[in-house]
Design a protein around this motif. Structure first.
Motif, PDB file in Angstrom:
ATOM      1  N   ARG A  83     102.283 108.139  80.856  1.00  0.00           N
ATOM      2  CA  ARG A  83     100.958 107.516  80.922  1.00  0.00           C
ATOM      3  C   ARG A  83     100.110 107.868  79.697  1.00  0.00           C
ATOM      4  N   THR A  84     100.276 109.064  79.175  1.00  0.00           N
ATOM      5  CA  THR A  84      99.537 109.441  77.973  1.00  0.00           C
ATOM      6  C   THR A  84     100.024 108.623  76.776  1.00  0.00           C
ATOM      7  N   ASN A  92      98.557 105.285  76.886  1.00  0.00           N
ATOM      8  CA  ASN A  92      97.178 105.312  76.382  1.00  0.00           C
ATOM      9  C   ASN A  92      97.157 105.287  74.856  1.00  0.00           C
ATOM     10  N   ARG A 138      97.736 101.748  73.859  1.00  0.00           N
ATOM     11  CA  ARG A 138      96.532 100.931  74.049  1.00  0.00           C
ATOM     12  C   ARG A 138      95.559 101.118  72.889  1.00  0.00           C
ATOM     13  N   THR A 169      95.728 112.427  85.256  1.00  0.00           N
ATOM     14  CA  THR A 169      95.958 111.206  84.488  1.00  0.00           C
ATOM     15  C   THR A 169      94.670 110.402  84.342  1.00  0.00           C
ATOM     16  N   GLU A 209      92.814 109.305  80.924  1.00  0.00           N
ATOM     17  CA  GLU A 209      92.410 107.937  80.599  1.00  0.00           C
ATOM     18  C   GLU A 209      90.964 107.908  80.109  1.00  0.00           C
ATOM     19  N   PHE A 226      90.863 108.952  76.515  1.00  0.00           N
ATOM     20  CA  PHE A 226      91.263 107.882  75.600  1.00  0.00           C
ATOM     21  C   PHE A 226      90.197 106.793  75.506  1.00  0.00           C
ATOM     22  N   LYS A 227      89.468 106.553  76.592  1.00  0.00           N
ATOM     23  CA  LYS A 227      88.358 105.596  76.526  1.00  0.00           C
ATOM     24  C   LYS A 227      87.292 106.106  75.558  1.00  0.00           C
TER      25      LYS A 227
END
Length: 161
Positions: free
Chosen positions: A56-57, A60, A63, A110, A114, A117-118
């Motif tokens: 998941r990282t 990110n 993204r 997680t 997120e 990262f936002k």
């Protein structure tokens, strides 16, 4: 996790360093701290949770690089190779993830990642995706990739026991 993950990780680190010359620019103008606490929390979880966290990282990271990185003052070809290597790591991990049930603790960690990262995306927007904004972010991403690599090595050792 196969050793090719580690090879791809090493390559992605080398390519991002070469592409953006970030070794002397850790993450200059970012007021955002590196989420060491999240990494420390995830190391306390089971190996299967590590796999999900790493996956998941990395998603990110993808993204983040999904658009507007052409303004980055980087070698675009090396940056493309970096992105391709991250994509390959994700594909490899997705094969492992299909049978994993994610723990509630991992979901919370997680979610916090997120948000981190936002904040990086917000920094890029605030700097209008400038070359300096990308350099700041690249320094942070290097730290992430390095920490994920260490976590993956430890996870592989845990799974081998």
């Amino acid at each position: 996790m196969k050793s090719s993950f580690h090879d791809l990780s090493n390559r992605s680190i080398a390519n991002l360093k070469q592409a953006c010359k970030t070794t002397a620019h850790p993450h200059g103008n970012l007021s955002l701290e590196f989420p060491n606490k999240l990494y420390n929390q995830v190391t306390q979880l089971q190996a299967k949770d590590h796999i999900v966290f790493i996956l998941r990282t990395l998603k990110n990271v993808m993204r983040l690089y999904h658009g507007k990185y052409e303004k980055a003052d980087c070698d675009q070809k090396k940056l493309q190779i970096f992105i391709l290597d991250i994509h390959r790591q994700i594909a490899e991990l997705e094969r492992c993830e299909t049978e994993i049930v994610v723990s509630e603790v991992n979901k919370k960690i997680t979610k916090k990642m997120e948000m981190h990262f936002k904040s990086l995306i917000s920094h890029l927007k605030h700097t209008e995706y400038s070359a300096n904004g990308w350099k700041d972010v690249a320094g942070m991403i290097l730290q992430h990739i390095s920490r994920l690599d260490v976590l993956a090595i430890n996870t592989k050792q845990d799974l081998s026991l």
